[in-house]
Design a protein around this motif. Structure first.
Motif, short mmCIF file in Angstrom:
data_model
loop_
_atom_site.label_atom_id
_atom_site.label_comp_id
_atom_site.label_asym_id
_atom_site.label_seq_id
_atom_site.Cartn_x
_atom_site.Cartn_y
_atom_site.Cartn_z
N GLN A 126 0.85 -1.11 -0.05
CA GLN A 126 -0.05 -0.18 0.01
C GLN A 126 0.70 1.07 0.16
OE1 GLN A 126 -3.01 -0.38 -0.75
NE2 GLN A 126 -3.24 -2.52 -0.47
N THR A 127 2.03 1.22 0.72
CA THR A 127 3.05 2.34 0.60
C THR A 127 3.33 2.65 -0.69
OG1 THR A 127 3.59 1.79 3.03
CG2 THR A 127 5.17 3.31 1.54
N MET A 128 3.78 1.64 -1.35
CA MET A 128 4.40 1.67 -2.87
C MET A 128 3.14 2.12 -3.95
SD MET A 128 7.63 1.44 -2.74
CE MET A 128 7.79 1.64 -0.75
N MET A 129 2.09 1.61 -3.44
CA MET A 129 1.09 1.99 -4.52
C MET A 129 0.74 3.20 -4.32
SD MET A 129 0.02 -0.34 -6.92
CE MET A 129 0.17 -2.02 -7.41
N ALA A 130 0.66 3.84 -3.28
CA ALA A 130 0.31 5.21 -2.91
C ALA A 130 1.20 6.16 -3.65
CB ALA A 130 0.31 5.62 -1.42
N LEU A 131 2.54 5.94 -3.56
CA LEU A 131 3.30 6.68 -4.25
C LEU A 131 3.28 6.61 -5.73
CD1 LEU A 131 6.76 5.87 -2.08
CD2 LEU A 131 5.68 8.20 -2.59
N ALA A 132 2.96 5.13 -6.22
CA ALA A 132 2.81 5.05 -7.81
C ALA A 132 1.36 6.03 -8.13
CB ALA A 132 2.42 3.96 -8.00
N GLU A 133 0.43 6.01 -7.23
CA GLU A 133 -0.78 6.95 -7.45
C GLU A 133 -0.32 8.30 -7.64
OE1 GLU A 133 -4.03 6.72 -4.92
OE2 GLU A 133 -4.04 4.37 -5.23
N ALA A 204 -6.70 0.05 -8.42
CA ALA A 204 -8.12 -0.73 -8.15
C ALA A 204 -7.84 -1.92 -7.16
CB ALA A 204 -8.98 -0.75 -9.27
N GLN A 205 -7.11 -2.69 -7.86
CA GLN A 205 -6.83 -3.96 -7.21
C GLN A 205 -6.20 -3.93 -5.76
OE1 GLN A 205 -7.46 -7.00 -7.64
NE2 GLN A 205 -6.20 -8.36 -7.05
N ALA A 206 -5.17 -2.69 -5.44
CA ALA A 206 -4.56 -2.52 -4.59
C ALA A 206 -5.62 -2.09 -3.51
CB ALA A 206 -3.47 -1.48 -4.51
N ALA A 207 -6.69 -1.19 -3.74
CA ALA A 207 -7.49 -0.62 -2.78
C ALA A 207 -8.36 -1.82 -2.66
CB ALA A 207 -8.46 0.39 -3.72
N HIS A 208 -8.92 -2.75 -3.39
CA HIS A 208 -9.58 -3.69 -2.98
C HIS A 208 -8.97 -4.81 -2.09
CE1 HIS A 208 -12.46 -7.21 -3.39
NE2 HIS A 208 -11.31 -8.01 -3.60
N LEU A 209 -7.79 -4.75 -2.20
CA LEU A 209 -6.94 -5.76 -1.08
C LEU A 209 -7.00 -4.87 0.25
CD1 LEU A 209 -3.93 -7.00 -3.14
CD2 LEU A 209 -5.91 -8.33 -2.41
N ARG A 210 -7.03 -3.80 0.20
CA ARG A 210 -6.84 -2.97 1.65
C ARG A 210 -8.51 -2.74 2.11
NH1 ARG A 210 -5.10 1.35 -1.74
NH2 ARG A 210 -6.63 3.10 -1.77
N ALA A 215 -12.61 3.35 -3.12
CA ALA A 215 -11.55 3.86 -3.93
C ALA A 215 -11.20 2.86 -5.25
CB ALA A 215 -10.36 3.81 -3.34
N ALA A 216 -11.57 1.48 -4.77
CA ALA A 216 -11.51 0.30 -5.97
C ALA A 216 -12.62 0.87 -7.10
CB ALA A 216 -11.68 -0.90 -5.37
N GLU A 217 -13.66 0.95 -6.66
CA GLU A 217 -14.85 1.42 -7.74
C GLU A 217 -14.35 2.76 -8.39
OE1 GLU A 217 -18.63 1.62 -5.57
OE2 GLU A 217 -18.37 -0.81 -5.23
N GLN A 218 -13.88 3.54 -7.95
CA GLN A 218 -13.35 4.92 -8.41
C GLN A 218 -12.20 4.63 -9.50
OE1 GLN A 218 -11.34 7.99 -6.04
NE2 GLN A 218 -12.72 9.45 -7.06
N TRP A 219 -11.28 3.84 -8.99
CA TRP A 219 -10.24 3.57 -10.09
C TRP A 219 -10.68 2.81 -11.40
CZ3 TRP A 219 -6.09 6.25 -10.83
CH2 TRP A 219 -5.51 7.07 -9.79
N GLN A 220 -11.64 1.69 -11.04
CA GLN A 220 -12.21 0.89 -11.86
C GLN A 220 -12.84 1.67 -13.24
OE1 GLN A 220 -14.34 -1.98 -9.76
NE2 GLN A 220 -12.67 -3.07 -9.31
N ALA A 221 -13.72 2.98 -12.55
CA ALA A 221 -14.44 3.75 -13.32
C ALA A 221 -13.36 4.39 -14.15
CB ALA A 221 -15.26 4.73 -12.47
#
Length: 401
Positions: A126-133, A204-210, A215-221
């Motif tokens: 989640q730390t790495m994905m937050a930076l990627a976002e 979206a997948q990372a948000a789903h895992l946490r 957030a997952a639905e927002q990224w999927q959209a």
């Protein structure tokens, strides 16, 4: 059973690629963790953005497996320090980035950590994905200098802070190619926007895992919206293929089909019917004795064009074929590419950065600097393909799946 000479070569060659550069030294940017360079040749002695992902594909199960995680953390460090993950870890590369495979490398590193039994896997991911976002928003979706990449209908282009087409081409990794007729700043590249789509699916997948379903639905959209726009912009129904798009003239670059069109299959936003047309009508046009040719055109001094083939593009196409169920076609590409690597290895006793897929005994188009031995991503993709070919049933390896 004795190890084949080519795999023995690759196994020992990793020792020549591993680097530690904790402090800045002249133009080299210091990095906190061990990383891999593409070749022992003095030409490339820094950590490259997209090379790192493809090199990492071959590091699993080796003594350098920890470098997969280290290279992710090095990219995070570069972004936090400079506001961009540069082309490579040199100060003179800070004007541009490279194809943004950050999230795909994060997934690969996460899987490595899980397999090793690390206790911080979820937090680390989640730390790495937050930076990627953050990188996604501030670099790839930025609409103003110094990262003016999002330019048309929510889609992005390759860019360089100097506003030079030739350097924007370098950001693409395809330096240089018949794509875009040299007008890279005027084009929306199908490969880049496919990568950005897959990144949004990764978020979206990372948000789903946490457990953050909102957030997952927002990224999927957001990913779905990008896919819908890409369908309108990159697909040409008349020829049945995906092309780069000149957004200034509002027309696809129909004169320059390339393997970039297969990124739509790799990322998964092509329809089943579109994938069928690409595979049936276009895969045979790109297929040669030694694998897939990069473009259908040749150009003197352009190395990302015919007759050259490149390991990362073979891998992208194979992943796309497997995603849509074309296992036999994927196997044929892998077999042709591995056979080419083996044939050239028998003659030269080394692996190479790029290969002549049209004539295995012929010369490559050397581009600006010739052909370099080694070679990180060629070694890794060869190993990955051989592992797949040895499987009884060919199944797609889904990063993050």
């Amino acid at each position: 059973m004795r190890q084949p000479a080519i795999t023995q070569y690759i196994d020992t060659y990793w020792d020549k690629l591993v680097r530690q550069q904790p402090e800045d030294q002249k133009t080299l940017i210091g990095l906190p963790h061990t990383f891999m360079v593409p070749t022992h040749d003095p030409t490339f002695q820094e950590m490259f953005y997209w090379d790192s992902f493809f090199i990492a594909l071959g590091l699993g199960g080796t003594r350098y497996e920890a470098a997969i995680v280290g290279m992710v953390e090095n990219m995070a460090y570069l972004y936090q320090r400079f506001g961009v993950i540069p082309n490579a870890s040199r100060y003179y590369f800070l004007s541009r980035s490279q194809p943004p495979f950050f999230t795909q490398l994060i997934w690969l590193a996460y899987q490595t950590k899980v397999a090793a039994g690390d206790t911080d896997c979820a937090t680390w991911l989640q730390t790495m994905m937050a930076l990627a976002e953050q990188e996604h928003a501030s670099v790839w979706l930025a609409t103003a200098h110094p990262h003016q990449r999002q330019v048309h209908r929510g889609l992005s282009r390759y860019f360089d802070i100097n506003y030079l087409d030739t350097l924007a081409c370098c950001e693409s990794g395809w330096d240089h190619s018949t794509r875009c007729n040299g007008q890279w700043m005027s084009h929306l590249p199908v490969d880049l926007n496919s990568i950005l789509y897959l990144r949004e699916c990764d978020f979206a997948q990372a948000a789903h895992l946490r457990g953050d379903q909102a957030a997952a639905e927002q990224w999927q959209a957001r990913a779905a919206e990008r896919a819908a726009t890409m369908q309108e912009v990159f697909w040409d129904a008349a020829s049945g293929f995906f092309y780069d798009y000149n957004y200034l003239n509002e027309e696809p670059d129909l004169e320059n089909p390339s393997l970039a069109g297969f990124y739509a299959l790799w990322a998964g936003w092509a329809s089943e019917d579109q994938a069928a047309q690409v595979v049936e009508q276009w895969l045979p046009q790109f297929m040669r004795t030694g694998g897939l040719v990069t473009t259908l055109k040749t150009h003197s001094s352009y190395q990302w064009a015919s007759p050259n083939g490149w390991a990362p593009l073979q891998w992208i196409v194979v992943e796309g074929l497997l995603r849509y169920g074309y296992q036999q076609e994927a196997r044929e590409v892998m077999q042709a590419w591995c056979s080419l690597n083996e044939t050239v290895f028998e003659r030269t006793n080394t692996m190479w950065e790029k290969y002549n897929v049209v004539d295995p005994a012929g010369d490559v188009e050397g581009g600006k600097y010739g052909s370099l031995p080694g070679f990180g991503w060629s070694n890794a993709v060869y190993l990955d393909f051989k592992r797949r070919l040895d499987q009884t049933t060919l199944e797609r390896w889904q990063l993050g799946g």
